[in-house]
Each structure stands twice: as structure tokens, then as C-alpha cells.
Design a protein around this motif. Structure first.
Motif, PDB file in Angstrom:
ATOM      1  N   GLU A 177       0.967  -1.639   0.044  1.00  0.00           N
ATOM      2  CA  GLU A 177       0.045   0.120  -0.176  1.00  0.00           C
ATOM      3  C   GLU A 177       1.289   1.167  -0.372  1.00  0.00           C
ATOM      4  OE1 GLU A 177      -3.438   1.937   2.543  1.00  0.00           O
ATOM      5  OE2 GLU A 177      -2.569  -0.143   3.457  1.00  0.00           O
ATOM      6  N   ASP A 178       0.537   2.045  -0.665  1.00  0.00           N
ATOM      7  CA  ASP A 178       1.166   3.615  -1.114  1.00  0.00           C
ATOM      8  C   ASP A 178       0.713   4.699  -0.597  1.00  0.00           C
ATOM      9  OD1 ASP A 178       3.276   5.224  -1.120  1.00  0.00           O
ATOM     10  OD2 ASP A 178       3.304   5.490  -3.397  1.00  0.00           O
ATOM     11  N   ASP A 179      -0.205   5.308   0.020  1.00  0.00           N
ATOM     12  CA  ASP A 179      -0.637   6.549  -0.376  1.00  0.00           C
ATOM     13  C   ASP A 179      -2.453   6.337   0.097  1.00  0.00           C
ATOM     14  OD1 ASP A 179      -1.905   9.230   0.218  1.00  0.00           O
ATOM     15  OD2 ASP A 179      -1.155   9.278  -1.808  1.00  0.00           O
ATOM     16  N   GLY A 180      -2.772   4.839   0.679  1.00  0.00           N
ATOM     17  CA  GLY A 180      -4.236   4.603   0.526  1.00  0.00           C
ATOM     18  C   GLY A 180      -4.583   3.929  -0.912  1.00  0.00           C
ATOM     19  N   HIS A 181      -3.433   3.552  -1.841  1.00  0.00           N
ATOM     20  CA  HIS A 181      -4.034   2.770  -2.623  1.00  0.00           C
ATOM     21  C   HIS A 181      -3.406   1.174  -2.877  1.00  0.00           C
ATOM     22  CE1 HIS A 181      -5.681   6.108  -5.002  1.00  0.00           C
ATOM     23  NE2 HIS A 181      -5.108   6.922  -4.273  1.00  0.00           N
ATOM     24  N   ALA A 182      -3.155   0.269  -3.017  1.00  0.00           N
ATOM     25  CA  ALA A 182      -2.816  -1.085  -3.194  1.00  0.00           C
ATOM     26  C   ALA A 182      -1.901  -1.315  -4.983  1.00  0.00           C
ATOM     27  CB  ALA A 182      -3.898  -2.080  -3.336  1.00  0.00           C
ATOM     28  N   LEU A 183      -0.631  -1.594  -4.617  1.00  0.00           N
ATOM     29  CA  LEU A 183       0.000  -1.820  -5.876  1.00  0.00           C
ATOM     30  C   LEU A 183       1.048  -2.921  -5.651  1.00  0.00           C
ATOM     31  CD1 LEU A 183       1.814   1.772  -5.264  1.00  0.00           C
ATOM     32  CD2 LEU A 183      -0.105   1.159  -6.765  1.00  0.00           C
ATOM     33  N   LEU A 184       0.796  -3.959  -6.872  1.00  0.00           N
ATOM     34  CA  LEU A 184       1.325  -4.960  -7.234  1.00  0.00           C
ATOM     35  C   LEU A 184       3.034  -4.760  -7.234  1.00  0.00           C
ATOM     36  CD1 LEU A 184      -1.366  -6.698  -9.800  1.00  0.00           C
ATOM     37  CD2 LEU A 184      -1.287  -6.557  -7.317  1.00  0.00           C
ATOM     38  N   GLU A 185       3.312  -5.670  -6.790  1.00  0.00           N
ATOM     39  CA  GLU A 185       5.023  -5.833  -7.177  1.00  0.00           C
ATOM     40  C   GLU A 185       5.523  -5.895  -8.380  1.00  0.00           C
ATOM     41  OE1 GLU A 185       8.052  -4.776  -5.317  1.00  0.00           O
ATOM     42  OE2 GLU A 185       5.984  -4.641  -3.255  1.00  0.00           O
TER      43      GLU A 185
END
Length: 88
Positions: free
Chosen positions: A28-36
Motif C-alpha cells: 500500500e502506498d498513500d491509500g492505494h494497493a500496488l502490485l510488486e
């Protein structure tokens, strides 16, 4: 566009099997889920990058690569069957 559901597990919940498991990790970054951007493998109690062997320390969730691939294969098979029936 393909849409599917997979079950994301908390990073604190390790794979049940002692065998190596490959997975897609998310954080999670700044409330957003991100994929590796690389696949990781579970070994010796850590998620390790297949690209560079680094231990992942930022992921919060994981999903087995095999689960995602199975879902995509199933969707493509259904899409292909639908396309075939429209042609016939």
C-alpha cells in the motif's frame, strides 16, 4: 479486458505448505494497493524476489501465482467457448 477475483492473504499468514510457493505480492502506498513487479517465492520464512534474491519487506498481502493463472486459464477457456458458439 479480463476481470477476476483472487483471495489476497495477509503477509503475516504464511503458505500452509512447506514447499516453495510462488506469489504475487501487493503493498500500500498513500491509500492505494500496488502490485510488486516481480514474482516472489516463499523460502525459509521470507518472500524472496525471483529477480534479484532480495527479501521483500514492504508487501502487506500475497496471492499464489497458481491461483491467478488458474483463474485466467478458466476465463480464457470460457471466452474461447463463447467465441466458438457465436461462429457456429
Amino acid at each position: 479486458m479480463l476481470t477476476t477475483r483472487i483471495t489476497w492473504r495477509p503477509i503475516e499468514e504464511p503458505p500452509e505448505d512447506d514447499q516453495p510457493v510462488t506469489a504475487i505480492l501487493a503493498w500500500e502506498d498513500d491509500g492505494h494497493a500496488l502490485l510488486e513487479d516481480v514474482i516472489h517465492i516463499w523460502q525459509c520464512g521470507h518472500w524472496i524476489s525471483e529477480a534479484d534474491g532480495a527479501i521483500n519487506t514492504r508487501a502487506r498481502w500475497w496471492a499464489p501465482e497458481s491461483e491467478l493463472v488458474a483463474q485466467i486459464d478458466m476465463m480464457l477457456a470460457h471466452a474461447g467457448a463463447g467465441a466458438r458458439s457465436e461462429i457456429e
